[in-house]
Design an enzyme around this catalytic site. Structure first.
Site, short mmCIF file in Angstrom:
data_model
loop_
_atom_site.label_atom_id
_atom_site.label_comp_id
_atom_site.label_asym_id
_atom_site.label_seq_id
_atom_site.Cartn_x
_atom_site.Cartn_y
_atom_site.Cartn_z
N LYS A 36 0.91 -1.24 0.01
CA LYS A 36 -0.02 -0.14 -0.02
C LYS A 36 0.93 1.18 0.07
CE LYS A 36 -4.46 -1.74 1.99
NZ LYS A 36 -5.05 -1.65 3.14
N ARG B 103 -3.57 -10.06 5.05
CA ARG B 103 -3.94 -10.21 3.80
C ARG B 103 -2.77 -9.65 3.06
NH1 ARG B 103 -6.55 -6.79 0.28
NH2 ARG B 103 -7.99 -7.55 -1.05
#
Length: 294
Positions: free
Chosen positions: A243, A277
């Site tokens: 991210k 995740r």
């Protein structure tokens, strides 16, 4: 008005997730969830799979399972900031056939349906999904909690403000970000309990929502203070993989963010994360093994 959490004793999360299909995800030790995006516009190009390319989907899923993924998270709606808002029918057309194919090829795999829409979640569970991973945490579809309660399916409740289309402009809070997230989880868990006939839903994960309506300062405060979410008594799913909070401070892009992701995974595990995740399963499994041995 003060916020009270005394009704939820501080304890370590030791439960497992029980699928309505009979499968079990054992989270007594941290595990890895592999990301399978059947979308054309997910933020990390390396994660994209064509909705019609079943062979590529199955090949990647097989590789993730072989590398040690305990679960697979399948999404048909890109939640990157500013992503296109596709219709429920288009999302179903991407997600449901993918889950059906995975279930056929990997009957023992624990499969998560990444959707915030109740109707999509219901069809995904009917196709074999074991868990509903809701980025809206019940805020983007008023029917989600009733649907999850009716299906008796494990559920991941994520913190968000706004929608994927608006969240970038809503990353401001009038109070401490951790307190904000705690209050959000408290209120949504109470609503979920009400939808479940007043019974506490045991198989619920909480996701702080890194990158969803949060600045870098918010993200790193949440990561640093993950243990403060423990009084809620639910396991934490953490999604940090590649991210912007990883690659932007380094002047990189998502394709070069594996090393930084690993560094932040260490902090997440030290803070109590039970499910990572990730795009890169083998590396996350290695991180868990080393942190657990330390």
């Amino acid at each position: 008005m003060p916020t009270h959490f005394s009704h939820s004793p501080i304890r370590s999360f030791t439960n497992s997730l029980r699928s309505p299909h009979g499968r079990l995800l054992d989270l007594r030790q941290p595990q890895v969830m592999g990301i399978l995006n059947v979308t054309p516009d997910s933020f990390y190009p390396g994660s994209r799979l064509g909705p019609a390319d079943e062979a590529a989907l199955l090949h990647r899923a097989e590789a993730m399972l072989a590398a040690g993924a305990a679960a697979l998270d399948v999404g048909g709606y890109s939640s990157r900031p500013g992503a296109d808002d596709i219709s429920p029918d288009e999302e179903k057309g991407r997600l449901v056939p993918a889950i059906a194919a995975l279930r056929r090829e990997f009957p023992e795999a624990f499969i998560s349906a990444d959707t915030f829409r109740a109707s999509v979640a219901a069809e995904a569970v009917a196709a074999g999904a074991d868990l509903v991973n809701d980025i809206g945490g019940g805020t983007l579809d008023a029917e989600m909690f009733a649907t999850v309660a009716r299906l008796q399916v494990p559920y991941c409740l994520m913190h968000i403000k706004g929608t994927p289309q608006t969240m970038r402009t809503l990353a401001h809070y009038d109070e401490d970000i951790v307190l904000t997230v705690l209050r959000f989880f408290r209120d949504q868990l109470a609503a979920l309990r009400q939808a479940n006939g007043g019974l506490a839903p045991a198989d619920v994960l909480l996701d702080p929502g890194f990158g969803f309506a949060k600045t870098p300062v918010h993200n790193h405060a949440l990561l640093r203070r993950l243990p403060e979410l423990a009084p809620l008594g639910h396991g934490l799913l953490v999604g940090l993989s590649r991210k912007a909070m990883v690659y932007k401070p380094l002047g990189l892009g998502p394709e070069a963010a594996l090393n930084g992701t690993t560094a932040l995974h260490v902090l997440a595990l030290q803070g109590g994360a039970r499910l990572l995740r990730v795009h890169d399963v083998a590396e996350a499994r290695q991180t868990i093994a080393l942190v657990s041995a330390s």
